[in-house]
Design an enzyme around this catalytic site. Structure first.
Site, PDB file in Angstrom:
ATOM      1  N   SER A   6      42.372  36.385  50.496  1.00  0.00           N
ATOM      2  CA  SER A   6      43.516  35.473  50.432  1.00  0.00           C
ATOM      3  C   SER A   6      43.983  35.145  51.844  1.00  0.00           C
ATOM      4  O   SER A   6      44.242  36.037  52.645  1.00  0.00           O
ATOM      5  CB  SER A   6      44.660  36.143  49.662  1.00  0.00           C
ATOM      6  OG  SER A   6      45.905  35.561  50.026  1.00  0.00           O
ATOM      7  N   HIS A  30      40.186  33.391  48.003  1.00  0.00           N
ATOM      8  CA  HIS A  30      41.279  33.390  47.026  1.00  0.00           C
ATOM      9  C   HIS A  30      42.330  32.391  47.505  1.00  0.00           C
ATOM     10  O   HIS A  30      42.899  32.544  48.584  1.00  0.00           O
ATOM     11  CB  HIS A  30      41.850  34.806  46.950  1.00  0.00           C
ATOM     12  CG  HIS A  30      42.981  34.991  45.994  1.00  0.00           C
ATOM     13  ND1 HIS A  30      42.795  35.334  44.675  1.00  0.00           N
ATOM     14  CD2 HIS A  30      44.312  34.913  46.166  1.00  0.00           C
ATOM     15  CE1 HIS A  30      43.972  35.462  44.071  1.00  0.00           C
ATOM     16  NE2 HIS A  30      44.927  35.198  44.960  1.00  0.00           N
ATOM     17  N   ASP A  32      45.894  30.914  46.969  1.00  0.00           N
ATOM     18  CA  ASP A  32      47.209  31.084  46.338  1.00  0.00           C
ATOM     19  C   ASP A  32      47.933  29.755  46.380  1.00  0.00           C
ATOM     20  O   ASP A  32      48.197  29.227  47.463  1.00  0.00           O
ATOM     21  CB  ASP A  32      48.018  32.133  47.110  1.00  0.00           C
ATOM     22  CG  ASP A  32      47.478  33.528  46.900  1.00  0.00           C
ATOM     23  OD1 ASP A  32      47.467  33.990  45.753  1.00  0.00           O
ATOM     24  OD2 ASP A  32      47.044  34.161  47.894  1.00  0.00           O
ATOM     25  N   MET A  34      51.375  27.637  45.133  1.00  0.00           N
ATOM     26  CA  MET A  34      52.740  27.727  44.571  1.00  0.00           C
ATOM     27  C   MET A  34      53.457  26.423  44.849  1.00  0.00           C
ATOM     28  O   MET A  34      53.310  25.859  45.942  1.00  0.00           O
ATOM     29  CB  MET A  34      53.531  28.834  45.274  1.00  0.00           C
ATOM     30  CG  MET A  34      52.827  30.156  45.335  1.00  0.00           C
ATOM     31  SD  MET A  34      53.739  31.311  46.377  1.00  0.00           S
ATOM     32  CE  MET A  34      52.487  31.687  47.588  1.00  0.00           C
ATOM     33  N   HIS A  62      44.380  30.963  42.442  1.00  0.00           N
ATOM     34  CA  HIS A  62      45.483  31.674  41.781  1.00  0.00           C
ATOM     35  C   HIS A  62      46.699  30.751  41.753  1.00  0.00           C
ATOM     36  O   HIS A  62      47.383  30.575  42.765  1.00  0.00           O
ATOM     37  CB  HIS A  62      45.767  32.959  42.578  1.00  0.00           C
ATOM     38  CG  HIS A  62      46.901  33.777  42.079  1.00  0.00           C
ATOM     39  ND1 HIS A  62      47.451  34.820  42.798  1.00  0.00           N
ATOM     40  CD2 HIS A  62      47.600  33.745  40.923  1.00  0.00           C
ATOM     41  CE1 HIS A  62      48.431  35.369  42.119  1.00  0.00           C
ATOM     42  NE2 HIS A  62      48.558  34.729  40.970  1.00  0.00           N
ATOM     43  N   MET A  64      50.318  29.958  40.908  1.00  0.00           N
ATOM     44  CA  MET A  64      51.627  30.540  40.565  1.00  0.00           C
ATOM     45  C   MET A  64      52.570  29.375  40.315  1.00  0.00           C
ATOM     46  O   MET A  64      53.457  29.088  41.120  1.00  0.00           O
ATOM     47  CB  MET A  64      52.095  31.445  41.712  1.00  0.00           C
ATOM     48  CG  MET A  64      51.279  32.726  41.810  1.00  0.00           C
ATOM     49  SD  MET A  64      51.552  33.617  43.359  1.00  0.00           S
ATOM     50  CE  MET A  64      50.231  32.936  44.344  1.00  0.00           C
ATOM     51  N   MET A 133      48.412  41.699  38.941  1.00  0.00           N
ATOM     52  CA  MET A 133      49.202  41.664  40.172  1.00  0.00           C
ATOM     53  C   MET A 133      49.677  43.078  40.501  1.00  0.00           C
ATOM     54  O   MET A 133      50.283  43.756  39.667  1.00  0.00           O
ATOM     55  CB  MET A 133      50.431  40.759  40.005  1.00  0.00           C
ATOM     56  CG  MET A 133      50.130  39.284  39.837  1.00  0.00           C
ATOM     57  SD  MET A 133      49.109  38.579  41.140  1.00  0.00           S
ATOM     58  CE  MET A 133      50.144  38.832  42.587  1.00  0.00           C
ATOM     59  N   GLY A 138      53.972  35.821  45.066  1.00  0.00           N
ATOM     60  CA  GLY A 138      54.701  34.915  45.954  1.00  0.00           C
ATOM     61  C   GLY A 138      54.495  35.145  47.437  1.00  0.00           C
ATOM     62  O   GLY A 138      54.534  34.211  48.210  1.00  0.00           O
ATOM     63  N   GLY A 141      51.510  40.671  52.237  1.00  0.00           N
ATOM     64  CA  GLY A 141      52.048  41.757  53.048  1.00  0.00           C
ATOM     65  C   GLY A 141      53.000  42.705  52.337  1.00  0.00           C
ATOM     66  O   GLY A 141      53.720  43.461  52.987  1.00  0.00           O
ATOM     67  N   ASP A 167      45.419  42.086  42.719  1.00  0.00           N
ATOM     68  CA  ASP A 167      45.914  41.252  43.825  1.00  0.00           C
ATOM     69  C   ASP A 167      47.238  41.783  44.358  1.00  0.00           C
ATOM     70  O   ASP A 167      48.245  41.787  43.657  1.00  0.00           O
ATOM     71  CB  ASP A 167      46.078  39.819  43.292  1.00  0.00           C
ATOM     72  CG  ASP A 167      46.517  38.813  44.362  1.00  0.00           C
ATOM     73  OD1 ASP A 167      46.600  39.187  45.542  1.00  0.00           O
ATOM     74  OD2 ASP A 167      46.758  37.647  43.982  1.00  0.00           O
ATOM     75  N   SER A 187      46.487  40.167  53.794  1.00  0.00           N
ATOM     76  CA  SER A 187      46.819  40.495  55.187  1.00  0.00           C
ATOM     77  C   SER A 187      45.876  41.498  55.832  1.00  0.00           C
ATOM     78  O   SER A 187      45.643  41.418  57.037  1.00  0.00           O
ATOM     79  CB  SER A 187      48.269  40.975  55.316  1.00  0.00           C
ATOM     80  OG  SER A 187      48.791  41.395  54.124  1.00  0.00           O
TER      81      SER A 187
HETATM   82  C1  DX5 Z   1      50.785  37.276  46.383  1.00  0.00           C
HETATM   83  C2  DX5 Z   1      49.430  36.633  46.429  1.00  0.00           C
HETATM   84  C3  DX5 Z   1      48.388  37.435  47.073  1.00  0.00           C
HETATM   85  C4  DX5 Z   1      48.655  37.788  48.514  1.00  0.00           C
HETATM   86  C5  DX5 Z   1      47.921  39.050  48.802  1.00  0.00           C
HETATM   87  O1  DX5 Z   1      51.566  36.451  45.615  1.00  0.00           O
HETATM   88  O2  DX5 Z   1      48.991  36.369  45.110  1.00  0.00           O
HETATM   89  O3  DX5 Z   1      47.104  36.862  46.899  1.00  0.00           O
HETATM   90  O4  DX5 Z   1      48.255  36.805  49.426  1.00  0.00           O
HETATM   91  O5  DX5 Z   1      48.240  39.435  50.092  1.00  0.00           O
HETATM   92  P1  DX5 Z   1      48.238  40.961  50.544  1.00  0.00           P
HETATM   93  O6  DX5 Z   1      46.821  41.448  50.439  1.00  0.00           O
HETATM   94  O7  DX5 Z   1      48.750  40.875  51.928  1.00  0.00           O
HETATM   95  O8  DX5 Z   1      49.142  41.706  49.620  1.00  0.00           O
HETATM   96 ZN    ZN Z   2      46.948  35.713  44.810  1.00  0.00          ZN
END
Ligand code: DX5
Ligand code: ZN
Length: 204
Positions: A6, A30, A32, A34, A62, A64, A133, A138, A141, A167, A187
């Protein structure tokens, strides 16, 4: 175990991040996405994400958002292998599953940390992937939520063949706690100055 990277909280601009990921040994990128509906954040716009057309990797998207079908045609023009929407975000699960399948994309359903796996019972035979999850959706880190491994084991008991992905908060330590087919890592990879070194440490 496959690794899906991601780039949500990458230290680098999107173009460079994609280039580094393309040259790495990760299995999927991946994405993300939103739009300030299901979660109170906006990711990069569809226009920004068009640079993904240049990527050689399969995309694990993904969503959201409250209206996943609004974005189906965009993501079907990219190299999307999995398109995942949130169980909690919609009422028309069957219609969404059907339309994604008709676009020749594999379907995933994501569940938030507090959502029980058995809500997925009516859909498991119809979908390809469950995204568990391990943080609130959202933001990158965040810290891995400790009861998630039990939830993964419960889902595995419910369905032996569904692909399971996890995730949030995955790093070289938390990866040891999860027994999934895919791990999404943000991250830990994209905030590093040596992506491949981090990827190798996840695999070892
Ligand atoms: C959170 C995302 C994740 C996020 C994961 O809403 O769906 O994909 O980027 O990041 P890390 O690995 O930093 O938790
Ligand atoms: Zn994600």
């Amino acid at each position: 175990m496959k690794i899906s990277a991601s780039f949500l909280s990458s230290n680098y601009n999107l173009e460079d991040t994609i280039k580094y990921l393309d040259n790495s040994s990760i299995d999927f990128i991946h994405v993300d996405f939103m739009d300030n509906t299901f979660v109170p954040y906006e990711s990069l716009s569809l226009k920004d994400l068009e640079v993904l057309k240049k990527s050689k990797k399969d995309l694990d998207v993904h969503l959201m958002v409250n209206n996943p079908l609004k974005y189906l045609s965009f993501f079907s023009k990219l190299n999307t292998k999995y398109l995942t929407f949130h169980y909690e975000a919609v009422n028309n699960h069957l219609e969404i599953i059907d339309k994604i399948k008709k676009a020749n994309i594999k379907v995933g359903i994501a569940i938030n940390p507090e959502t029980a796996v058995n809500v997925l019972n009516p859909y498991l035979d119809l979908i390809d992937l469950v995204l568990i999850m391990s943080v609130e959706p959202g933001r990158g880190g965040q810290q891995f939520i400790s009861n998630i491994p039990t939830k993964i084991d419960e889902l595995r008991k419910l369905d032996k063949k569904i692909l399971i992905s996890v995730d949030g908060g995955i790093n070289k330590d938390t990866i040891k706690l999860v027994n999934t087919d895919i791990v999404v890592v943000g991250s830990y990879i994209c905030k590093s100055n040596n992506f491949e070194e981090r990827i190798n440490s996840l695999r070892s």
